[in-house]
Design an enzyme around this catalytic site. Structure first.
Site, PDB file in Angstrom:
ATOM      1  N   CYS A 119       2.066   9.464 -27.033  1.00 48.38           N
ATOM      2  CA  CYS A 119       2.769   9.482 -28.323  1.00 48.38           C
ATOM      3  C   CYS A 119       2.580   8.210 -29.145  1.00 48.38           C
ATOM      4  CB  CYS A 119       4.268   9.737 -28.109  1.00 48.38           C
ATOM      5  SG  CYS A 119       5.154   8.328 -27.399  1.00 48.38           S
ATOM      6  N   CYS A 150       8.617   9.495 -25.214  1.00 44.16           N
ATOM      7  CA  CYS A 150       8.265  10.831 -24.685  1.00 44.16           C
ATOM      8  C   CYS A 150       8.721  11.069 -23.244  1.00 44.16           C
ATOM      9  CB  CYS A 150       6.767  11.101 -24.844  1.00 44.16           C
ATOM     10  SG  CYS A 150       5.700  10.043 -23.874  1.00 44.16           S
ATOM     11  N   CYS A 198       1.599   4.093 -25.815  1.00 45.90           N
ATOM     12  CA  CYS A 198       1.629   5.246 -24.921  1.00 45.90           C
ATOM     13  C   CYS A 198       0.435   6.150 -25.252  1.00 45.90           C
ATOM     14  CB  CYS A 198       2.943   6.004 -25.102  1.00 45.90           C
ATOM     15  SG  CYS A 198       2.978   7.623 -24.316  1.00 45.90           S
ATOM     16  N   LYS A 201       3.902   5.923   4.622  1.00 42.38           N
ATOM     17  CA  LYS A 201       3.198   4.645   4.634  1.00 42.38           C
ATOM     18  C   LYS A 201       2.911   4.154   6.055  1.00 42.38           C
ATOM     19  CE  LYS A 201       5.330   3.285   0.231  1.00 42.38           C
ATOM     20  NZ  LYS A 201       6.091   2.243  -0.500  1.00 42.38           N
ATOM     21  N   CYS A 239       7.523   5.184 -21.096  1.00 42.68           N
ATOM     22  CA  CYS A 239       7.531   5.350 -22.549  1.00 42.68           C
ATOM     23  C   CYS A 239       8.914   5.793 -22.982  1.00 42.68           C
ATOM     24  CB  CYS A 239       6.496   6.380 -22.979  1.00 42.68           C
ATOM     25  SG  CYS A 239       6.585   6.760 -24.757  1.00 42.68           S
ATOM     26  N   PRO A 272       0.829  -1.202   0.000  1.00 47.48           N
ATOM     27  CA  PRO A 272       0.000   0.000   0.000  1.00 47.48           C
ATOM     28  C   PRO A 272       0.868   1.260   0.000  1.00 47.48           C
ATOM     29  CG  PRO A 272      -0.824  -1.600   1.582  1.00 47.48           C
ATOM     30  CD  PRO A 272       0.496  -2.117   1.107  1.00 47.48           C
ATOM     31  N   GLU A 273       0.495   2.225  -0.828  1.00 49.02           N
ATOM     32  CA  GLU A 273       1.275   3.454  -0.927  1.00 49.02           C
ATOM     33  C   GLU A 273       0.637   4.541  -0.075  1.00 49.02           C
ATOM     34  OE1 GLU A 273       2.624   4.345  -4.909  1.00 49.02           O
ATOM     35  OE2 GLU A 273       2.323   2.278  -5.546  1.00 49.02           O
TER      36      GLU A 273
END
Length: 261
Positions: free
Chosen positions: A237, A259, A234, A55, A256, A2-3
């Site tokens: 792009c 980009c 993406c 956290k 990506c 969990p963040e």
């Protein structure tokens, strides 16, 4: 794991049930707490506040006592109304606090401890943390602290790996690392020495409001531009999104190559 947005959201939900009240019942059904006597020690005490930092989650009780939780990879907090079925088996519950017709339940997780306020305040696991990206105190001073911690770290370290180091900035996890770097257009593999202060701050400034919204409204509003989308185009792009393990924990990193520079 969990963040920070998950933990802050849990603290808000738990606080609405417990803060300012004396719970009706406290139980520690897991055998590991059989000798801890938490129900006796917390009996008749009012919950003064429920807070989060990075956290870590804290339930503050009158009498200078604090329940400190860190969920690690396996833990979860749940808040359930009367008669509502718990999302995990009762045998996995470590702590149950009942109040106002609700069950507040902590399941599993490596850290659940009852300590004094002073011990929590000086605990090196807490004092070593960087600024909380979701904290109310986040400001220019906290941004400078984030940059200072980043510059004190290994300059050859990939920026994405540094971003999930809780000593540099607290609360950012693997999902937000990927989505924040994408939003700011920064390659998470670029060494930190090649990331300017403004570029690093651009990632933090892009990540914080997305995490705030998730903390308030739940995971349903989390962006999903790159995380878990390896091989798909993406959204910015059209290039195929790449995936590779990063850091000592080999955490999957999505980005990506066209980009994000």
């Amino acid at each position: 794991m969990p963040e920070g947005d998950t933990i802050h959201r849990a603290a808000n939900r738990i606080g609405r049930v417990l803060a300012g009240r004396v719970p009706d019942e406290i139980a520690t059904p897991h055998p590991r707490f059989a000798m801890a006597r938490w129900p006796e020690r917390l009996s008749a005490r009012r919950v003064e506040a429920v807070t989060a930092y990075g956290k870590h989650l804290f339930i503050h009780w009158e009498g200078e006592l604090v329940l400190h939780s860190h969920l690690g990879m396996t833990g979860a907090w749940g808040v359930y109304g009367a008669g509502e079925r718990w999302r995990r088996a009762p045998r996995r519950a470590w702590l149950v606090v009942r109040s106002q017709g609700h069950d507040v339940v902590e399941f599993d997780g490596p850290v659940l401890e009852l300590v004094t306020e002073s011990r929590a305040r000086f605990d090196q696991r807490i004092t070593s943390l960087g600024p909380d990206i979701l904290g109310d105190r986040w400001s220019e001073a906290e941004e400078r602290r984030f940059i200072r911690r980043l510059r004190e770290d290994d300059p050859t370290r990939p920026f994405g790996d540094a971003l999930i180091d809780q000593r540099i900035v607290a609360g950012v996890g693997n999902v937000w690392k990927c989505e924040g770097c994408f939003e700011a257009g920064l390659d998470p593999w670029r060494p930190t020495r090649k990331v300017t202060d403004e570029e690093a701050l651009a990632v933090a400034r892009a990540t914080r409001p997305m995490m705030q919204r998730s903390a308030q409204e739940g995971h349903g509003v989390r962006p999903n531009a790159v995380y878990g989308r390896a091989g798909r185009p993406c959204p910015r792009c059209g290039a195929p999104i790449l995936r590779r393990g990063q850091g000592d924990g080999n955490r999957p990193t999505y980005w990506c190559p066209r980009c994000q520079t």
